[in-house]
Design a protein around this motif. Structure first.
Motif, short mmCIF file in Angstrom:
data_model
loop_
_atom_site.label_atom_id
_atom_site.label_comp_id
_atom_site.label_asym_id
_atom_site.label_seq_id
_atom_site.Cartn_x
_atom_site.Cartn_y
_atom_site.Cartn_z
N ILE A 99 0.88 -1.26 0.01
CA ILE A 99 0.21 -0.12 -0.03
C ILE A 99 0.83 1.30 -0.02
O ILE A 99 0.69 2.19 -0.97
N THR A 100 1.73 1.33 1.06
CA THR A 100 2.59 2.60 1.09
C THR A 100 3.85 2.37 0.37
O THR A 100 4.49 3.28 0.22
N GLY A 101 4.35 1.23 -0.22
CA GLY A 101 5.43 1.21 -0.63
C GLY A 101 6.62 1.28 0.10
O GLY A 101 7.98 1.71 -0.29
N THR A 102 6.45 1.21 1.42
CA THR A 102 7.45 1.46 2.32
C THR A 102 8.16 0.04 2.68
O THR A 102 7.64 -1.20 2.60
N TYR A 103 9.64 0.03 2.54
CA TYR A 103 10.23 -1.31 2.71
C TYR A 103 10.76 -1.23 4.21
O TYR A 103 11.43 -0.83 4.60
N GLU A 104 10.02 -2.54 4.76
CA GLU A 104 10.59 -3.19 5.94
C GLU A 104 11.59 -3.86 5.88
O GLU A 104 11.72 -4.69 5.04
N GLN A 105 12.76 -3.58 6.67
CA GLN A 105 13.97 -4.38 6.72
C GLN A 105 14.41 -5.05 7.88
O GLN A 105 13.90 -4.76 9.03
N TYR A 106 14.69 -6.41 7.62
CA TYR A 106 14.89 -7.37 8.74
C TYR A 106 16.29 -7.61 8.82
O TYR A 106 17.15 -7.94 7.70
N PHE A 107 17.05 -7.57 9.94
CA PHE A 107 18.53 -7.53 10.05
C PHE A 107 18.87 -8.94 10.73
O PHE A 107 17.92 -9.52 11.41
N GLY A 108 19.90 -9.67 10.35
CA GLY A 108 20.49 -10.49 10.63
C GLY A 108 21.17 -10.43 11.93
O GLY A 108 21.29 -9.11 12.66
N PRO A 109 21.85 -11.31 12.95
CA PRO A 109 22.22 -11.07 14.18
C PRO A 109 23.83 -10.42 14.23
O PRO A 109 24.00 -10.14 15.29
N GLY A 110 24.25 -10.34 12.96
CA GLY A 110 25.68 -9.74 13.02
C GLY A 110 26.92 -10.60 13.07
O GLY A 110 26.69 -11.92 13.59
N THR A 111 27.89 -10.01 12.58
CA THR A 111 29.40 -10.81 12.66
C THR A 111 30.28 -9.73 13.09
O THR A 111 30.35 -8.60 12.69
N ARG A 112 30.75 -10.16 14.22
CA ARG A 112 31.69 -9.05 15.00
C ARG A 112 33.00 -9.69 14.47
O ARG A 112 33.77 -10.76 14.61
N LEU A 113 33.74 -8.54 13.55
CA LEU A 113 34.95 -9.04 12.99
C LEU A 113 36.08 -8.22 13.60
O LEU A 113 35.88 -6.83 13.58
N THR A 114 37.34 -8.80 13.90
CA THR A 114 38.35 -8.12 14.34
C THR A 114 39.63 -8.57 13.55
O THR A 114 39.99 -9.51 13.05
N LYS B 37 14.90 -1.01 17.74
CA LYS B 37 15.25 -1.37 18.99
C LYS B 37 16.64 -2.37 18.66
O LYS B 37 16.41 -3.24 17.81
N GLN B 38 17.53 -2.08 19.31
CA GLN B 38 18.72 -3.12 19.05
C GLN B 38 19.06 -3.26 20.50
O GLN B 38 19.84 -2.62 21.08
N ASP B 39 18.92 -4.77 20.94
CA ASP B 39 19.50 -5.07 21.99
C ASP B 39 21.11 -5.33 21.97
O ASP B 39 21.40 -5.59 20.76
N THR B 40 21.80 -5.39 22.86
CA THR B 40 23.18 -5.79 22.78
C THR B 40 23.51 -7.10 22.07
O THR B 40 23.17 -7.93 22.51
N GLY B 41 24.35 -7.02 21.06
CA GLY B 41 24.67 -8.21 20.56
C GLY B 41 23.90 -8.81 19.74
O GLY B 41 23.92 -9.82 19.15
N ARG B 42 22.73 -8.07 19.27
CA ARG B 42 21.72 -8.45 18.35
C ARG B 42 21.51 -7.42 17.08
O ARG B 42 22.10 -6.22 17.26
N SER B 85 15.85 -1.85 28.01
CA SER B 85 17.30 -1.58 28.08
C SER B 85 17.83 -1.87 26.72
O SER B 85 17.93 -3.24 26.35
N ALA B 86 18.18 -0.89 25.83
CA ALA B 86 18.66 -1.33 24.65
C ALA B 86 19.20 0.05 23.85
O ALA B 86 19.24 1.09 24.48
N SER B 87 19.44 0.07 22.29
CA SER B 87 19.82 1.30 21.76
C SER B 87 18.71 1.28 20.87
O SER B 87 18.19 0.33 20.36
N TYR B 88 18.22 2.50 20.75
CA TYR B 88 17.27 2.88 19.85
C TYR B 88 17.60 3.78 18.89
O TYR B 88 18.26 4.85 18.77
N ILE B 89 17.30 3.49 17.51
CA ILE B 89 18.12 3.92 16.46
C ILE B 89 16.97 4.46 15.58
O ILE B 89 15.99 3.90 15.26
N CYS B 90 17.22 5.70 15.21
CA CYS B 90 16.22 6.64 14.10
C CYS B 90 16.67 6.45 12.62
O CYS B 90 18.04 6.87 12.61
#
Lengths: 116, 113
Positions: A99-114, B37-42, B85-90
């Protein structure tokens, strides 16, 4: 649905090494993207893809390559790791609200790289 | 350059109290504004998405407001819980390319018992 999955969760590299961060989604989303998150800064777009076979650069693409051979997978390759690439990397995928054309984004849990 | 500024950078509140987070943006032309909303480590998880015509949107104890004229948004948390308790991102997107999002640095909220 597993949603968006990323592997590995943690990785340590030496300067100059290469590696691939994996990202997969099972929601049949057309759009996928890679971000990096650094302390005190907002997420920054590295590369994105609007469909299989189509990729484009984001805000900070240097030092990274991507490919999109299937709808499900969007790997991110670090060609020659540098300490400046130490970060948390997030993959995201999107579908479109009809309806609105707004894209909902779903994020993965992340990879912490050092990179040392 | 499109920018999204959030304030405060961090805050501590007692469980059960309310708080309000602020977001100012310069993104133009405006398409929509999101709060994550971003929880720590997520990874970030979407709370609300508001388009130009929406002034207020709620998701449980979270209420977001948008003033597109002044380019300001706020996120109000009611009766805070420890799990808040989390980070809130705009996050703001442009009308010309909704895929390219501009992220704020986030506000870290700590709820204490």
């Amino acid at each position: 649905n597993a949603g968006v999955t990323q592997t590995p969760k943690f990785q340590v590299l030496k300067t100059g090494q290469s590696m691939t961060l994996q990202c997969a989604q099972d929601m049949n989303h057309e759009y996928m993207s890679w971000y990096r998150q650094d302390p005190g800064m907002g997420l920054r777009l590295i590369h994105y893809s609007v469909g299989a076979g189509i990729t484009d650069q984001g805000e900070v693409p240097n030092g990274y390559n991507v490919s999109r051979s299937t709808t499900e997978d969007f790997p991110l390759r670090l060609l020659s790791a540098a300490p400046s690439q130490t970060s948390v990397y997030f993959c995201a995928s999107s579908y479109k609200y009809s309806i609105t054309g707004t894209y909902e984004q779903y994020f993965g849990p992340g990879t912490r790289l050092t990179v040392t | 350059k499109n920018q999204v500024e959030q304030s405060p950078q961090s805050l501590i509140i007692l469980e059960g109290k309310n708080c309000t987070l602020q977001c100012n943006y310069t993104v133009s032309p405006f398409s929509n504004l999101r709060w994550y909303k971003q929880d720590t480590g997520r990874g970030p998880v979407s709370l609300t998405i508001m388009t130009f015509s929406e002034n207020t949107k709620s998701n449980g104890r979270y209420t977001a407001t948008l003033d597109a004229d002044t380019k300001q948004s706020s996120l109000h948390i009611t009766a805070s819980q420890l799990s808040d308790s989390a980070s809130y991102i705009c996050v703001v997107s442009q009308r010309s390319n909704d895929y390219k999002l501009s992220f704020g640095a986030g506000t870290t909220v700590t709820v204490r018992a």
